[in-house]
Structures are given as C-alpha cells and as structure tokens.
Design a protein around this motif. Structure first.
Motif, short mmCIF file in Angstrom:
data_model
loop_
_atom_site.label_atom_id
_atom_site.label_comp_id
_atom_site.label_asym_id
_atom_site.label_seq_id
_atom_site.Cartn_x
_atom_site.Cartn_y
_atom_site.Cartn_z
N LYS A 1 5.83 -3.59 -3.48
CA LYS A 1 5.91 -2.15 -3.21
C LYS A 1 5.82 -1.36 -4.51
O LYS A 1 5.08 -0.37 -4.59
CB LYS A 1 7.20 -1.82 -2.48
CG LYS A 1 7.32 -0.34 -2.13
CD LYS A 1 8.60 -0.05 -1.38
CE LYS A 1 8.82 1.38 -1.00
NZ LYS A 1 8.18 2.41 -1.73
N SER B 1 2.29 -1.46 -5.81
CA SER B 1 1.36 -0.66 -5.01
C SER B 1 1.47 0.83 -5.31
O SER B 1 0.57 1.59 -4.96
CB SER B 1 1.58 -0.92 -3.52
OG SER B 1 2.81 -0.39 -3.09
N GLY C 1 -1.11 -5.51 -4.69
CA GLY C 1 -0.70 -4.11 -4.68
C GLY C 1 -1.78 -3.16 -5.16
O GLY C 1 -1.52 -1.97 -5.32
N HIS C 2 -2.97 -3.70 -5.42
CA HIS C 2 -4.11 -2.90 -5.92
C HIS C 2 -3.77 -2.20 -7.22
O HIS C 2 -4.10 -1.03 -7.43
CB HIS C 2 -4.61 -1.92 -4.88
CG HIS C 2 -5.19 -2.60 -3.67
ND1 HIS C 2 -5.56 -1.91 -2.55
CD2 HIS C 2 -5.47 -3.90 -3.41
CE1 HIS C 2 -6.04 -2.75 -1.65
NE2 HIS C 2 -5.97 -3.98 -2.16
N CYS C 3 -3.13 -2.93 -8.09
CA CYS C 3 -2.70 -2.44 -9.39
C CYS C 3 -3.45 -3.22 -10.47
O CYS C 3 -3.54 -4.45 -10.40
CB CYS C 3 -1.19 -2.67 -9.51
SG CYS C 3 -0.47 -1.99 -10.99
N SER D 1 -8.12 -8.92 -4.04
CA SER D 1 -6.96 -9.00 -3.16
C SER D 1 -7.32 -9.66 -1.83
O SER D 1 -6.47 -10.29 -1.21
CB SER D 1 -6.35 -7.61 -2.93
OG SER D 1 -7.18 -6.81 -2.12
#
Length: 114
Positions: free
Chosen positions: A5, A8, A32-34, A110
């Motif tokens: 969390k 993200s 988390g697309h980080c 991902s």
C-alpha cells in the motif's frame, strides 16, 4: 499488504541491498507500480546486492521477461556513500520522459509478478 500500500502511493521506492541477492521489497515496489531506486555495485558485472555479487540478470526472477535494469533507477554505490541528499539529486536528474518510460516498464513487469 502495508508495504505494498505504501509503495502504491509513491512514485519512487528505495530498495536497499539486503542479506540475500533478491529482496521482496523489489517485488512489492513493482507490484505497487513504484519505480525502484537501487544501489548498483560494479565489478565483473552490475549487482544490486554487493561488490562482486551475482549480476542483476542472474539474481532476479523472470530476467528474460523483465528488463530490471531499465525499469529501475540504478545509483552507483560511491554516490550513496558520498552524501546525504543523493536521492533528491538522482530523482531530480530524471527527465519526465525517463520517468514515464520507467513507469510503463514497471507496470508491464508487474503482470509477470502478480
């Protein structure tokens, strides 16, 4: 779940080296697309673990499918060891196009880790 969390909600995530070549923080960052920020140790090849450690390609999963070195921000270890504000300088040095490209690669990666 808490780490995922947090990742993200961020655009960049620091993934420091740990006690083994592959860290779950890296997976959490990608899920988390980080964009991961990693420490690059050079030697015979580039390792994100330690000096003369296994190469990124040898130590990370799905390396034939995921362009790990392209999606991450690699910071040479000597930059990390030299000072306090290196994260800010590294992030500010990236162009908007670089960030967009890395985010796209992270999103694609991902899918292989989910």
């Amino acid at each position: 779940p808490v780490l995922l969390k947090l990742f993200s909600e961020a655009q960049f995530c620091l993934v420091p080296p740990g006690d083994v070549p592959y860290r779950m923080h890296l997976t959490a960052a990608v899920l988390g697309h980080c964009i991961p920020i990693v420490v690059a140790f050079t030697g015979m090849s580039t390792s994100w673990w330690r000096h003369n450690g296994p190469s990124v390609e040898q130590s990370l999963p799905f390396s034939s499918l995921i362009p790990w070195r392209e999606l991450a921000v690699e910071v040479p270890v000597h930059v990390v060891e030299a000072g306090n504000d290196w994260i800010e300088r590294v992030v500010e040095s990236l162009s908007e196009a670089d960030v967009d490209r890395k985010l796209h690669l992270v999103q694609q990666a991902s899918r292989h880790l989910d």
